[in-house]
Motif scaffolding. Sequence first.
Motif, PDB file in Angstrom:
ATOM      1  N   PRO A   1      26.899 -66.930  39.471  1.00 55.02           N
ATOM      2  CA  PRO A   1      26.194 -67.018  40.887  1.00 55.02           C
ATOM      3  C   PRO A   1      25.862 -68.272  41.067  1.00 55.02           C
ATOM      4  N   SER A   2      25.028 -68.862  40.222  1.00 54.70           N
ATOM      5  CA  SER A   2      24.451 -70.233  40.458  1.00 54.70           C
ATOM      6  C   SER A   2      25.534 -71.284  40.939  1.00 54.70           C
ATOM      7  N   GLN A   3      26.896 -71.580  40.274  1.00 52.60           N
ATOM      8  CA  GLN A   3      27.876 -72.178  40.680  1.00 52.60           C
ATOM      9  C   GLN A   3      28.093 -71.990  42.089  1.00 52.60           C
ATOM     10  N   LEU A   4      28.587 -70.691  42.424  1.00 53.05           N
ATOM     11  CA  LEU A   4      29.046 -70.397  43.854  1.00 53.05           C
ATOM     12  C   LEU A   4      27.812 -70.658  44.860  1.00 53.05           C
ATOM     13  N   ASP A   5      26.880 -70.372  44.412  1.00 45.61           N
ATOM     14  CA  ASP A   5      25.543 -70.833  45.417  1.00 45.61           C
ATOM     15  C   ASP A   5      25.744 -72.244  45.648  1.00 45.61           C
ATOM     16  N   ALA A   6      25.702 -72.808  44.619  1.00 44.05           N
ATOM     17  CA  ALA A   6      25.631 -74.444  44.944  1.00 44.05           C
ATOM     18  C   ALA A   6      26.900 -75.134  45.613  1.00 44.05           C
TER      19      ALA A   6
END
Length: 123
Positions: free
Chosen positions: A11-16
């Motif tokens: 989720p953090s990668q997609l968020d970024a």
Amino acid sequence: MTPLDLADLTPSQLDADIRAAAAEVFARVQAWHDSPAWCGGQDDRRGYADVVLAIIDIDEVPEPVDYAGLWRLTRAVAPILNHSWPDDPGPARDLATAVEALRRTTVTRLREAEQARRRGGRR
């Protein structure tokens, strides 16, 4: 990306990725707004406002702790994706290209990652 790569996206990668694509749209709408190509018609002003307000909304969305939290970002950028952008040469085309990149990142990539996780038995 392979299905395994998509399934491994956090989720953090997609968020970024979504935030970076939205920041690029913001930079492009500012360049268009400040250019001689800006006409300033009602639709253009509404689109510009949609981007500015979406960026404010995005800034208020906390980093998601799970995949479901990414949908808050999707809702925040929806006005940008739903607006009909001009594809005139110059800054307007650069903006339209940035919006399409945001669409691919937000809608297509998120959906593909979700499908890859389901196929791999992940949630």
